[in-house]
Design a protein around this motif. Structure first.
Motif, mmCIF file in Angstrom:
data_model
loop_
_atom_site.group_PDB
_atom_site.id
_atom_site.type_symbol
_atom_site.label_atom_id
_atom_site.label_comp_id
_atom_site.label_asym_id
_atom_site.label_seq_id
_atom_site.Cartn_x
_atom_site.Cartn_y
_atom_site.Cartn_z
ATOM 1 N N SER A 196 -15.544 -4.384 -0.052
ATOM 2 C CA SER A 196 -15.210 -5.558 0.606
ATOM 3 C C SER A 196 -16.893 -6.016 0.482
ATOM 4 O O SER A 196 -17.462 -7.192 0.430
ATOM 5 C CB SER A 196 -14.785 -5.922 1.948
ATOM 6 N N LYS A 253 -7.700 1.318 -2.507
ATOM 7 C CA LYS A 253 -7.683 0.900 -2.159
ATOM 8 C C LYS A 253 -8.241 -1.272 -2.541
ATOM 9 O O LYS A 253 -8.224 -1.340 -3.165
ATOM 10 C CB LYS A 253 -8.892 0.736 -0.842
ATOM 11 N N VAL A 254 -7.596 -1.881 -0.914
ATOM 12 C CA VAL A 254 -7.581 -3.184 -1.170
ATOM 13 C C VAL A 254 -8.777 -3.490 -0.447
ATOM 14 O O VAL A 254 -9.264 -2.773 0.305
ATOM 15 C CB VAL A 254 -6.602 -3.971 -0.970
ATOM 16 N N PRO A 255 -9.482 -4.594 -0.582
ATOM 17 C CA PRO A 255 -9.422 -5.846 -1.096
ATOM 18 C C PRO A 255 -10.249 -5.637 -2.317
ATOM 19 O O PRO A 255 -11.164 -4.318 -2.521
ATOM 20 C CB PRO A 255 -10.486 -6.864 -1.375
ATOM 21 N N LEU A 276 0.533 -1.392 -0.065
ATOM 22 C CA LEU A 276 -0.056 -0.010 -0.221
ATOM 23 C C LEU A 276 0.653 1.673 -0.340
ATOM 24 O O LEU A 276 -0.016 2.408 -0.440
ATOM 25 C CB LEU A 276 -0.773 -0.072 1.014
HETATM 26 N N1 LIG Z 1 -14.917 0.347 2.098
HETATM 27 C C1 LIG Z 1 -13.505 0.070 1.652
HETATM 28 C C2 LIG Z 1 -12.636 -0.251 2.724
HETATM 29 C C3 LIG Z 1 -11.081 -0.915 2.538
HETATM 30 C C4 LIG Z 1 -9.835 -0.129 2.636
HETATM 31 O O1 LIG Z 1 -10.391 1.091 3.637
HETATM 32 N N2 LIG Z 1 -8.815 -0.920 2.934
HETATM 33 C C5 LIG Z 1 -7.352 0.097 3.234
HETATM 34 C C6 LIG Z 1 -6.841 -1.482 3.768
HETATM 35 S S1 LIG Z 1 -7.398 -1.886 5.359
HETATM 36 C C7 LIG Z 1 -6.865 0.034 1.800
HETATM 37 O O2 LIG Z 1 -6.357 -0.259 0.622
HETATM 38 N N3 LIG Z 1 -6.020 1.627 2.477
HETATM 39 C C8 LIG Z 1 -5.169 1.935 1.363
HETATM 40 C C9 LIG Z 1 -5.686 3.348 0.934
HETATM 41 O O3 LIG Z 1 -6.555 4.095 1.892
HETATM 42 O O4 LIG Z 1 -4.988 4.377 0.587
HETATM 43 C C10 LIG Z 1 -13.816 -1.900 2.292
HETATM 44 O O5 LIG Z 1 -14.942 -2.370 2.840
HETATM 45 O O6 LIG Z 1 -13.512 -2.830 0.760
#
Ligand SMILES: N[C@@H](CCC(=O)N[C@@H](CS)C(=O)NCC(=O)O)C(=O)O
Length: 226
Positions: free
Chosen positions: A66, A52-54, A36
């Motif tokens: 998700s 963002k992941v996933p 990331l």
């Molecule tokens: N609402 C998204 C939230 C996903 C999320 O916050 N992913 C984080 C990792 S836990 C991420 O990729 N963060 C990278 C960033 O914010 O740049 C979901 O449920 O998939």
């Protein structure tokens, strides 16, 4: 059915949701670990809006977010259904999933991030959101009833990530006196082998959150209002 790939990070609970759903349904997949701090062109191409992941890639189709991915998985792979069959019960499950992601998780993050008097107020507020969830699980084995379902997977962050947020944020939110039903649910949920076997080591998650909290605090530092 097409090849299944999951772009994710080991310490992320939105990613854990997808891993649990795929494993419960017995779907073979390839896990692609994302960095990331140096996002891959694959992530930027498959989730250009949020980055963002996933991200689940099924054949050539990318699916992000998700909660959206969970519904997709449940529609495509019918074994071990996750969402309730009844339309009203489905809507209730979706309501609480949205509540958790929009209210609960952010309020816990805020309590972890803040310091001093503001932290105390944020802890009270986070506990209020958790109390609403506590009411939903009272007298039930799982949010899905007797079987683990969609809402259990969505709430699954409480079985490890909430404790890691408490540790990283120097606070205590969940105890068995104030939240007896949630604490019992955490035990029931964690005892399910598929869940138990795919939990990351807690210290990795604590480190991941400490990094995130330091970053958020550094952004807030010049702003006297935060
Ligand atoms: N609402 C998204 C939230 C996903 C999320 O916050 N992913 C984080 C990792 S836990 C991420 O990729 N963060 C990278 C960033 O914010 O740049 C979901 O449920 O998939």
């Amino acid at each position: 059915m097409g090849e299944v790939k999951l772009i994710g990070v080991d310490a992320s609970f939105p990613c854990a949701r997808i891993i649990w759903a795929l494993k419960l349904k017995g779907v073979e997949y390839e896990f692609i670990e994302e960095d990331l701090l140096n996002k891959s062109s694959l992530l930027l191409k498959t989730n250009p809006v949020h980055k963002k992941v996933p991200v689940l890639i099924h054949g050539t189709n990318p699916i992000a977010e998700s909660l959206v991915i969970l519904e997709y998985i449940d529609e495509v792979w019918k074994t071990c259904p996750l969402l309730p069959v009844d339309p009203y019960e489905r809507s209730v499950a979706r309501f609480w999933a949205k509540f958790v992601d929009e209210k609960c998780v952010p309020s816990v993050w805020e309590a972890a991030r803040l310091e001093g008097d503001k932290k105390e107020a944020a802890i009270v507020s986070a506990k209020q959101t958790l109390q609403l969830v506590e009411k939903q699980i009272e007298g039930k084995r799982f949010f899905g009833g007797e079987q683990l379902g969609y809402l259990d997977i969505v709430m699954g962050w409480m079985c490890l990530w909430l404790g890691a947020m408490e540790e990283a944020g120097g606070m205590k939110l969940l105890d068995s006196e104030e939240f007896p039903s949630l604490c019992e649910w955490i035990l029931n949920f964690t005892m399910v082998p598929t869940i138990h076997e795919s939990l990351p080591p807690k210290q990795n998650v604590v480190k991941y959150f400490q990094f995130g909290l330091n970053y958020m605090r550094s952004l807030a530092a010049p702003n006297a209002q935060n």
